[in-house]
Write a protein that holds these residues in place. Structure first.
Motif, PDB file in Angstrom:
ATOM      1  N   PHE A 146       0.825  -1.203   0.000  1.00 41.28           N
ATOM      2  CA  PHE A 146       0.000   0.000   0.000  1.00 41.28           C
ATOM      3  C   PHE A 146       0.866   1.262   0.000  1.00 41.28           C
ATOM      4  O   PHE A 146       0.557   2.230  -0.705  1.00 41.28           O
ATOM      5  CB  PHE A 146      -0.935   0.007   1.211  1.00 41.28           C
ATOM      6  N   ILE A 147       1.937   1.258   0.790  1.00 41.62           N
ATOM      7  CA  ILE A 147       2.822   2.425   0.836  1.00 41.62           C
ATOM      8  C   ILE A 147       3.480   2.637  -0.527  1.00 41.62           C
ATOM      9  O   ILE A 147       3.550   3.759  -1.034  1.00 41.62           O
ATOM     10  CB  ILE A 147       3.885   2.256   1.939  1.00 41.62           C
ATOM     11  N   SER A 148       3.957   1.560  -1.130  1.00 43.14           N
ATOM     12  CA  SER A 148       4.583   1.653  -2.448  1.00 43.14           C
ATOM     13  C   SER A 148       3.598   2.179  -3.481  1.00 43.14           C
ATOM     14  O   SER A 148       3.927   3.050  -4.300  1.00 43.14           O
ATOM     15  CB  SER A 148       5.119   0.276  -2.872  1.00 43.14           C
ATOM     16  N   GLU A 149       2.373   1.670  -3.445  1.00 38.83           N
ATOM     17  CA  GLU A 149       1.366   2.093  -4.413  1.00 38.83           C
ATOM     18  C   GLU A 149       0.961   3.544  -4.177  1.00 38.83           C
ATOM     19  O   GLU A 149       0.702   4.294  -5.132  1.00 38.83           O
ATOM     20  CB  GLU A 149       0.144   1.176  -4.331  1.00 38.83           C
ATOM     21  N   TYR A 150       0.928   3.955  -2.933  1.00 41.20           N
ATOM     22  CA  TYR A 150       0.613   5.351  -2.605  1.00 41.20           C
ATOM     23  C   TYR A 150       1.662   6.296  -3.190  1.00 41.20           C
ATOM     24  O   TYR A 150       1.328   7.331  -3.785  1.00 41.20           O
ATOM     25  CB  TYR A 150       0.536   5.511  -1.086  1.00 41.20           C
ATOM     26  N   LEU A 151       2.935   5.942  -3.045  1.00 45.22           N
ATOM     27  CA  LEU A 151       4.005   6.773  -3.595  1.00 45.22           C
ATOM     28  C   LEU A 151       3.925   6.823  -5.126  1.00 45.22           C
ATOM     29  O   LEU A 151       4.139   7.880  -5.733  1.00 45.22           O
ATOM     30  CB  LEU A 151       5.365   6.244  -3.141  1.00 45.22           C
ATOM     31  N   LYS A 152       3.599   5.695  -5.760  1.00 45.73           N
ATOM     32  CA  LYS A 152       3.430   5.678  -7.221  1.00 45.73           C
ATOM     33  C   LYS A 152       2.240   6.539  -7.629  1.00 45.73           C
ATOM     34  O   LYS A 152       2.269   7.211  -8.670  1.00 45.73           O
ATOM     35  CB  LYS A 152       3.234   4.243  -7.710  1.00 45.73           C
TER      36      LYS A 152
END
Length: 202
Positions: free
Chosen positions: A181-187
């Motif tokens: 989720f954190i990775s997708e949020y940054l993307k």
């Protein structure tokens, strides 16, 4: 006087850092709040259906929507260049007939941005003005942002695919899901920054 100026600059820097951290954190929780944790029921049909490759359950769900006459045609975007329609059809024998009439494969897209570009081309080719977008629930916010940017006049209907792992465990209790989720949020943030810098659609 000089030391006072240095302290003031330091105070402003720390304050700006804290505000930025709060905004990022608040934005992350807002982003997670958007992610559906249960399957949705569609209340309308569309001209076409688009599924973005990735998680295994996406394509079967999209084929089922096509079989239920939720759309006239299905685009599978982001397919590996060596993959053939017959190979995908072989994995879903109950729906194999649809691959000979109503399924198109896009092998050009390498990422979500590319998915949106190829989806726009496909929709224009078939004169579709409404699309059901099928992808994983955690990927849906970014996918919808990219699609809306490329096709602002097209009606887009999200159909998020929820994995059993996310259904079973809250995201905050699973380190792998939290990192995802954190990775997708940054993307997602990066995609919005890119779209602001280059606002013109392709």
């Amino acid at each position: 006087m000089f030391s006072g100026l240095v302290r003031w600059i330091g105070f402003l820097t720390i304050t700006a850092g804290l505000v930025a951290a709060l905004l990022l954190t608040g934005g992350f929780f807002w982003f997670v709040w958007q992610i559906k944790t249960e399957e949705v029921s569609l209340d309308r049909n569309a001209s076409g259906i688009v599924v973005l490759t990735g998680a295994p359950a996406r394509i079967p769900d999209a084929i089922e929507l096509l079989a239920a006459d939720r759309g006239k045609r299905l685009l599978i975007t982001g397919v590996h260049h060596d993959t053939r329609a017959a190979e995908i059809a072989h994995l879903m024998p109950l729906y194999s007939k649809y691959f000979t009439c109503c399924v198109d494969l896009d092998r050009s897209a390498l990422n979500t941005f590319g998915n949106a570009i190829e989806t726009k081309r496909w929709a224009v080719e078939h004169n579709f003005n409404s699309l059901i977008i099928v992808t994983s629930n955690w990927h849906m916010p970014r996918a919808m942002a990219e699609m809306e940017h490329q096709m602002p006049q097209t009606t887009l209907i999200p159909f998020p695919v929820v994995s059993e792992k996310i259904k079973a465990n809250p995201w905050w209790s699973n380190g792998e899901t939290m990192r995802l989720f954190i990775s997708e949020y940054l993307k997602y943030l990066f995609a919005h920054v890119r779209m602001r810098i280059d606002p013109d659609t392709t």
